[in-house]
Motif scaffolding. Structure first.
Motif, short mmCIF file in Angstrom:
data_model
loop_
_atom_site.label_atom_id
_atom_site.label_comp_id
_atom_site.label_asym_id
_atom_site.label_seq_id
_atom_site.Cartn_x
_atom_site.Cartn_y
_atom_site.Cartn_z
N VAL A 107 0.85 -1.20 0.00
CA VAL A 107 0.00 0.00 0.00
C VAL A 107 0.88 1.24 0.00
N ARG A 108 0.65 2.10 -1.00
CA ARG A 108 1.41 3.35 -1.11
C ARG A 108 0.55 4.51 -0.59
N LEU A 109 1.18 5.37 0.18
CA LEU A 109 0.48 6.52 0.75
C LEU A 109 1.28 7.80 0.47
N LYS A 110 0.59 8.75 -0.15
CA LYS A 110 1.20 10.07 -0.35
C LYS A 110 0.73 10.96 0.80
N LEU A 111 1.64 11.19 1.73
CA LEU A 111 1.32 11.90 2.97
C LEU A 111 1.80 13.34 2.87
N THR A 112 0.91 14.28 3.14
CA THR A 112 1.27 15.70 3.18
C THR A 112 1.05 16.21 4.60
N ILE A 113 2.11 16.76 5.17
CA ILE A 113 2.05 17.33 6.52
C ILE A 113 2.20 18.84 6.39
N VAL A 114 1.20 19.56 6.88
CA VAL A 114 1.20 21.02 6.81
C VAL A 114 1.42 21.57 8.22
N ASP A 115 2.46 22.35 8.37
CA ASP A 115 2.81 22.91 9.69
C ASP A 115 2.46 24.39 9.72
N SER A 116 1.88 24.83 10.83
CA SER A 116 1.53 26.25 11.01
C SER A 116 2.71 26.94 11.69
N VAL A 117 3.65 27.39 10.89
CA VAL A 117 4.87 28.00 11.40
C VAL A 117 4.56 29.39 11.96
N GLY A 118 4.99 29.65 13.19
CA GLY A 118 4.80 30.96 13.81
C GLY A 118 3.47 31.15 14.48
N PHE A 119 2.66 30.10 14.58
CA PHE A 119 1.33 30.24 15.18
C PHE A 119 1.45 30.54 16.67
N GLY A 120 0.80 31.63 17.10
CA GLY A 120 0.78 32.00 18.51
C GLY A 120 2.03 32.70 19.01
N ASP A 121 2.97 33.05 18.09
CA ASP A 121 4.21 33.69 18.52
C ASP A 121 4.14 35.21 18.49
N GLN A 122 3.07 35.78 17.94
CA GLN A 122 2.98 37.23 17.81
C GLN A 122 2.37 37.84 19.08
N ILE A 123 2.64 39.12 19.26
CA ILE A 123 2.05 39.82 20.40
C ILE A 123 0.54 39.95 20.21
N ASN A 124 0.14 40.36 19.02
CA ASN A 124 -1.29 40.43 18.67
C ASN A 124 -1.66 39.16 17.93
N LYS A 125 -2.40 38.29 18.61
CA LYS A 125 -2.74 36.98 18.04
C LYS A 125 -4.15 36.93 17.45
N ALA A 126 -4.81 38.07 17.35
CA ALA A 126 -6.22 38.08 16.94
C ALA A 126 -6.42 37.52 15.53
N ASP A 127 -5.44 37.74 14.63
CA ASP A 127 -5.60 37.31 13.24
C ASP A 127 -4.75 36.09 12.91
N SER A 128 -4.29 35.35 13.92
CA SER A 128 -3.42 34.21 13.66
C SER A 128 -4.12 33.11 12.89
N TYR A 129 -5.44 33.00 13.03
CA TYR A 129 -6.18 31.92 12.37
C TYR A 129 -6.44 32.20 10.89
N LYS A 130 -6.37 33.46 10.48
CA LYS A 130 -6.77 33.81 9.11
C LYS A 130 -5.91 33.15 8.03
N PRO A 131 -4.56 33.13 8.15
CA PRO A 131 -3.79 32.43 7.11
C PRO A 131 -4.13 30.94 7.02
N ILE A 132 -4.53 30.32 8.12
CA ILE A 132 -4.90 28.90 8.10
C ILE A 132 -6.20 28.72 7.34
N VAL A 133 -7.20 29.58 7.61
CA VAL A 133 -8.47 29.51 6.90
C VAL A 133 -8.26 29.74 5.41
N GLU A 134 -7.43 30.71 5.07
CA GLU A 134 -7.17 31.00 3.66
C GLU A 134 -6.50 29.81 2.97
N TYR A 135 -5.59 29.15 3.67
CA TYR A 135 -4.91 27.99 3.08
C TYR A 135 -5.90 26.86 2.81
#
Length: 438
Positions: A107-135
């Motif tokens: 069985v062959r599996l093409k696995l894609t792992i997507v990492d959210s680099v920099g998530f939660g590292d900013q001082i203002n975290k209010a818009d941290s989720y938006k790049p994830i939703v857009e992706y």
């Protein structure tokens, strides 16, 4: 499908078949076969075709930097994905996708792992989720565009839609952060969320039990829908129902092997003891692996297509004008095309009129500005001309005055020279007479 009355018998020669007919719920009739036909091999055909084609599975890992996302992925798939460590100085959240080809048995599996680099590292975290939703939306959009092509190649298309989202929760013991709730609330309608408590070996079992209960209560209170393992399939209903009670899974990841007794096991060694990754009394790693990979991987893929992608597709097609297809209603592509074309032409005409009016308005404004500037220049010119005339008049008067003074000075000079000349002549005459001595 055989179309006949319920009371009618099927005639036949040698080899006549006696059929028993039953009414179906959808208007079709069920017939009983008296011999083997062979279409019972269809599941085997599907399995062989799927095995030859291979499978794809895409995992999105969301969590703060250094929480153990890469380590858990390496542990989960018994390999080393060689991810470079990330720093905490990212100005924003960036999604980094890596695709790997894995094979287990045939069985062959093409696995894609997507990492959210920099998530939660900013001082203002209010818009941290938006790049994830857009992706996530972009992957849906890519698949939709491939579906809408005239010449499609979905068979060979690399499906990058996210099938599972592992949301890593910090083991604080105090409940979810506002960033966690905000992010999961904006993602629950787009992806299958499986919450996990990372580095669960830092809190005691009693604290962990309370922490899990508090997390589930907060998720329910804020109406965040996480992925629940399906219980409609009787083959996995019992185990899935049981595993739903363990959510969120408290996991520990490690690729280091330590010898315990006569065997090597994946574990983390501390001064106070050893935490075995695959020991269910130490953490829920085995439960996560069973549910994510070994039992419900296909259900996650199916839910992504039939629920999350379908919601996105329906929304996009509605925006494009495809409002039919519901409640037995059909729609015509030609009608939709003509309607959208007419709307587009009306919109173009409206924008053209707006641009024309805007152009005329700007031309008038510019003409007004130019006239105003011209008037100001004329006024300034007249003022300067008047000042120049007055200055010239003053200069002419001063020049005339200086000329008169100069002429007076010249007359006085001539008079002085005449007087001097007369004085010299008188002295010469007086000294030049005979008989007179000095």
């Amino acid at each position: 499908m055989v179309n006949m009355d319920a009371t009618e018998m099927i005639p036949g020669g040698s080899g006549d078949i006696d059929h028993q007919m039953m009414e179906g719920t959808n208007g079709s009739r069920s017939l009983t076969l008296s011999g083997h036909v062979g279409f019972d091999s269809l599941p085997d055909q599907l399995v062989n075709k799927a095995t030859n084609q291979g499978f794809c599975f895409n995992i999105l890992c969301i969590g703060e930097t250094g929480i153990g996302k890469s380590t858990l992925m390496n542990t989960l798939f018994n390999t080393n994905f060689e991810n470079s460590p990330q720093h905490h100085g990212m100005p924003g959240v960036k999604l980094k996708a890596n695709t790997y080809e894995l094979q287990e048995s045939n069985v062959r599996l093409k696995l894609t792992i997507v990492d959210s680099v920099g998530f939660g590292d900013q001082i203002n975290k209010a818009d941290s989720y938006k790049p994830i939703v857009e992706y996530i939306d972009q992957q849906f959009e890519n698949y939709l565009q491939e579906e809408l092509k005239v010449s499609r190649s979905l068979y060979n298309y690399h499906d990058t839609r996210i099938h599972a989202c592992l949301y890593f929760i910090s083991p604080t013991g105090h409940g979810l952060k506002s960033l966690d709730l905000l992010t999961m609330r904006n993602l629950d309608s787009k992806v299958n969320i499986i919450p996990v408590i990372a580095k669960a070996d830092v809190i005691s079992k009693g604290e962990l039990h309370k922490f899990k209960a508090k997390i589930m209560a907060e998720l329910m209170k804020n109406k965040v829908e996480i992925y629940e393992f399906p219980t409609d399939d009787e083959n996995v209903a019992e185990v899935n129902s049981k595993m739903n009670t363990f959510l969120p899974f408290a996991v520990v990841g490690s690729t280091e092997e330590i010898k315990i007794g006569n065997k090597m096991v994946k574990a983390r060694q501390y001064p106070w003891g050893i935490v075995q990754v695959e020991n269910e009394t130490h953490c829920d790693f085995v439960k996560l692996r069973e549910m994510l990979v070994r039992v419900n991987m296909e259900d996650l893929r199916e839910k992504t297509h039939t629920r999350h992608y379908e919601l996105y597709r329906r929304s996009k097609l509605t925006e494009m004008g495809f409002v039919g297809g519901q409640d037995g209603q059909n729609f015509s592509l030609q009608e939709v095309y003509e309607s959208k074309r007419q709307q587009h032409m009306i919109e173009l005409q409206r924008k053209e009129d707006e641009m024309r009016q805007m152009f005329v308005s700007r031309v008038k404004d510019k003409e007004s500005e130019l006239k105003k500037s011209e008037k100001e220049l004329h006024d300034k010119y007249d003022k300067l001309k008047k000042m120049h005339s007055e200055e010239r008049k003053k200069l002419d008067e001063k020049k005339k005055q200086l000329t008169e003074e100069q002429n007076g000075f010249e007359r006085m000079k001539q008079q002085a020279e005449q007087q001097m000349t007369q004085g010299k002549d008188t002295m010469t005459q007086n000294y030049g007479k005979p008989g007179k001595k000095k």
